[in-house]
Design a protein around this motif. Structure first.
Motif, mmCIF file in Angstrom:
data_model
loop_
_atom_site.group_PDB
_atom_site.id
_atom_site.type_symbol
_atom_site.label_atom_id
_atom_site.label_comp_id
_atom_site.label_asym_id
_atom_site.label_seq_id
_atom_site.Cartn_x
_atom_site.Cartn_y
_atom_site.Cartn_z
ATOM 1 N N ALA A 247 18.805 -13.082 -17.384
ATOM 2 C CA ALA A 247 17.474 -13.659 -17.215
ATOM 3 C C ALA A 247 16.816 -13.102 -15.965
ATOM 4 O O ALA A 247 17.437 -13.011 -14.916
ATOM 5 N N THR A 248 15.566 -12.720 -16.076
ATOM 6 C CA THR A 248 14.797 -12.220 -14.942
ATOM 7 C C THR A 248 13.555 -13.082 -14.794
ATOM 8 O O THR A 248 12.801 -13.245 -15.760
ATOM 9 N N PRO A 249 13.319 -13.666 -13.616
ATOM 10 C CA PRO A 249 12.150 -14.524 -13.424
ATOM 11 C C PRO A 249 10.848 -13.803 -13.761
ATOM 12 O O PRO A 249 10.712 -12.590 -13.536
ATOM 13 N N THR A 250 9.901 -14.554 -14.283
ATOM 14 C CA THR A 250 8.600 -13.987 -14.642
ATOM 15 C C THR A 250 7.907 -13.372 -13.426
ATOM 16 O O THR A 250 7.247 -12.331 -13.542
ATOM 17 N N THR A 251 8.077 -13.985 -12.263
ATOM 18 C CA THR A 251 7.468 -13.457 -11.049
ATOM 19 C C THR A 251 7.969 -12.049 -10.747
ATOM 20 O O THR A 251 7.192 -11.171 -10.351
ATOM 21 N N ILE A 252 9.254 -11.829 -10.939
ATOM 22 C CA ILE A 252 9.835 -10.507 -10.690
ATOM 23 C C ILE A 252 9.254 -9.484 -11.663
ATOM 24 O O ILE A 252 8.902 -8.357 -11.280
ATOM 25 N N LYS A 253 9.122 -9.861 -12.924
ATOM 26 C CA LYS A 253 8.607 -8.939 -13.939
ATOM 27 C C LYS A 253 7.141 -8.575 -13.671
ATOM 28 O O LYS A 253 6.769 -7.397 -13.692
ATOM 29 N N LEU A 254 6.309 -9.599 -13.442
ATOM 30 C CA LEU A 254 4.890 -9.345 -13.219
ATOM 31 C C LEU A 254 4.649 -8.582 -11.923
ATOM 32 O O LEU A 254 3.763 -7.720 -11.860
ATOM 33 N N SER A 255 5.438 -8.876 -10.901
ATOM 34 C CA SER A 255 5.289 -8.160 -9.637
ATOM 35 C C SER A 255 5.639 -6.685 -9.812
ATOM 36 O O SER A 255 4.987 -5.803 -9.235
ATOM 37 N N PHE A 256 6.666 -6.424 -10.614
ATOM 38 C CA PHE A 256 7.043 -5.036 -10.857
ATOM 39 C C PHE A 256 5.907 -4.274 -11.535
ATOM 40 O O PHE A 256 5.600 -3.129 -11.168
ATOM 41 N N ILE A 257 5.273 -4.908 -12.528
ATOM 42 C CA ILE A 257 4.161 -4.265 -13.230
ATOM 43 C C ILE A 257 3.021 -3.980 -12.262
ATOM 44 O O ILE A 257 2.433 -2.884 -12.260
ATOM 45 N N LEU A 258 2.685 -4.959 -11.418
ATOM 46 C CA LEU A 258 1.598 -4.791 -10.459
ATOM 47 C C LEU A 258 1.899 -3.676 -9.472
ATOM 48 O O LEU A 258 1.044 -2.806 -9.220
ATOM 49 N N LEU A 259 3.099 -3.660 -8.911
ATOM 50 C CA LEU A 259 3.451 -2.640 -7.932
ATOM 51 C C LEU A 259 3.516 -1.252 -8.567
ATOM 52 O O LEU A 259 3.135 -0.255 -7.947
ATOM 53 N N PHE A 260 3.992 -1.184 -9.795
ATOM 54 C CA PHE A 260 4.057 0.102 -10.487
ATOM 55 C C PHE A 260 2.650 0.641 -10.754
ATOM 56 O O PHE A 260 2.382 1.832 -10.553
ATOM 57 N N LEU A 261 1.745 -0.238 -11.197
ATOM 58 C CA LEU A 261 0.368 0.188 -11.458
ATOM 59 C C LEU A 261 -0.313 0.628 -10.172
ATOM 60 O O LEU A 261 -1.071 1.607 -10.160
ATOM 61 N N PHE A 262 -0.072 -0.095 -9.091
ATOM 62 C CA PHE A 262 -0.657 0.277 -7.804
ATOM 63 C C PHE A 262 -0.177 1.666 -7.385
ATOM 64 O O PHE A 262 -0.961 2.500 -6.919
ATOM 65 N N TRP A 263 1.108 1.939 -7.567
ATOM 66 C CA TRP A 263 1.656 3.249 -7.225
ATOM 67 C C TRP A 263 1.043 4.342 -8.105
ATOM 68 O O TRP A 263 0.714 5.425 -7.617
ATOM 69 N N CYS A 264 0.878 4.045 -9.399
ATOM 70 C CA CYS A 264 0.278 5.022 -10.309
ATOM 71 C C CYS A 264 -1.149 5.352 -9.894
ATOM 72 O O CYS A 264 -1.568 6.531 -9.914
ATOM 73 N N VAL A 265 -1.922 4.342 -9.507
ATOM 74 C CA VAL A 265 -3.300 4.568 -9.066
ATOM 75 C C VAL A 265 -3.325 5.468 -7.848
ATOM 76 O O VAL A 265 -4.134 6.406 -7.757
ATOM 77 N N GLN A 266 -2.436 5.231 -6.889
ATOM 78 C CA GLN A 266 -2.392 6.060 -5.692
ATOM 79 C C GLN A 266 -1.973 7.490 -5.998
ATOM 80 O O GLN A 266 -2.469 8.441 -5.388
ATOM 81 N N CYS A 267 -1.091 7.651 -6.991
ATOM 82 C CA CYS A 267 -0.674 9.004 -7.383
ATOM 83 C C CYS A 267 -1.835 9.773 -7.992
ATOM 84 O O CYS A 267 -2.058 10.955 -7.691
ATOM 85 N N PHE A 268 -2.625 9.122 -8.828
ATOM 86 C CA PHE A 268 -3.764 9.779 -9.459
ATOM 87 C C PHE A 268 -4.846 10.140 -8.433
ATOM 88 O O PHE A 268 -5.552 11.144 -8.580
ATOM 89 N N GLN A 269 -4.949 9.355 -7.378
ATOM 90 C CA GLN A 269 -5.983 9.603 -6.389
ATOM 91 C C GLN A 269 -5.678 10.784 -5.492
ATOM 92 O O GLN A 269 -6.580 11.337 -4.854
ATOM 93 N N ILE A 270 -4.382 11.194 -5.404
ATOM 94 C CA ILE A 270 -4.047 12.328 -4.551
ATOM 95 C C ILE A 270 -3.858 13.597 -5.357
ATOM 96 O O ILE A 270 -3.614 14.664 -4.797
ATOM 97 N N VAL A 271 -3.952 13.488 -6.683
ATOM 98 C CA VAL A 271 -3.811 14.671 -7.537
ATOM 99 C C VAL A 271 -5.109 15.483 -7.513
ATOM 100 O O VAL A 271 -6.185 14.920 -7.642
#
Length: 271
Positions: A247-271
């Motif tokens: 079992a993985t808490p919902t907070t952990i799952k949603l936080s992972f999605i948010l942090l991953f999307l934030f990282w993806c946005v930053q990667c696209f901005q430096i390309v």
């Protein structure tokens, strides 16, 4: 289809920490261009803004804190579905005092008892390649993220590497040095006395995971839960009934999605 009452409650509990995390990272995108400027060319206003709002420190801290906690759940999945799989069991079996060939999975015929047994003939075991491998990856990620040119995308990687390293260090201390007493019984007992919760997690790990359920289904792993470590007895209490996975808490799952999307946005901005 409407969510059940329990599901609604679960997601409501996740809103506050997720919202706080979002509000913490939101200003980062506003000051991204400011950070990209070389320090020597910043004006007084820019310098004061950077001193007042250290964006890079915030990003690194958020990612480091998250992965320090989330790695307990990630490691649980790795342990259950990779280390105890038929493909990697021949490596992990050395930790359970077994000899296995490639392609063999955990078996009810293994001879490991419920009692603690320590390797007296060798200090190292083949299973040690796992922590060495992930420690190397984490160190390489940290080294790369500190290279120039700096960027918020690299700050995300740096925080992630630091969080994984912090968790790995804590796991090595609690699991290897305390539970399995690889630094000696005196050291392990001293830490158990000073930090009772560490001793409780170590004892729970040895009693429940280092045993074989001879009545287990032939298609299932005969070794017992928990596959994590730091949750201790709570590791089973949060396990949903009739579930095959941890079992993985919902907070952990949603936080992972948010942090991953934030990282993806930053990667696209430096390309």
């Amino acid at each position: 289809m409407p969510l059940s009452t329990s599901s609604q409650t679960k997601y409501k509990k996740a809103i506050l920490p997720i919202g706080a995390l979002f509000l913490l990272l939101l200003p980062v995108t506003k000051l991204r261009d400011l950070i990209a400027v070389d320090d020597s060319s910043l004006g007084d206003l820019a310098n004061s803004n950077l001193e007042e709002w250290n964006i890079r420190t915030i990003v690194r801290t958020v990612y480091a804190a998250y992965f320090t906690v989330a790695m307990e759940y990630i490691a649980t999945y790795q342990h259950k579905y990779l280390w105890h799989s038929r493909w990697l069991w021949f490596i992990h079996a050395t930790h359970h005092h077994q000899e296995a060939k490639f392609g063999d999975g955990p078996s009810k015929s293994d001879a490991e008892s419920r009692m603690f047994k320590r390797h007296d003939d060798a200090f190292f075991e083949l299973n040690d390649v796992f922590p060495v491998f992930f420690a190397s990856i984490s160190m390489l990620a940290i080294a790369w993220s500190m290279s120039t040119p700096l960027s918020l995308a690299k700050d995300c990687v740096l925080g992630t590497g630091v969080g994984i390293s912090l968790y790995g260090t804590s796991y090595f201390i609690g699991h290897d040095l305390i539970a399995h007493e690889r630094a000696g019984k005196r050291f392990a007992n001293t830490v158990r006395y000073i930090f009772p919760y560490v001793g409780k997690c170590a004892e729970y790990h040895m009693i429940n995971h280092h045993k074989i359920d001879v009545n287990a289904d032939d298609r299932k792993d005969p070794y017992g839960e928990p596959y994590g470590f730091w949750l201790g007895p709570q590791g089973l209490q949060v396990q949903p009934k009739e579930s095959e996975g941890p079992a993985t808490p919902t907070t952990i799952k949603l936080s992972f999605i948010l942090l991953f999307l934030f990282w993806c946005v930053q990667c696209f901005q430096i390309v």
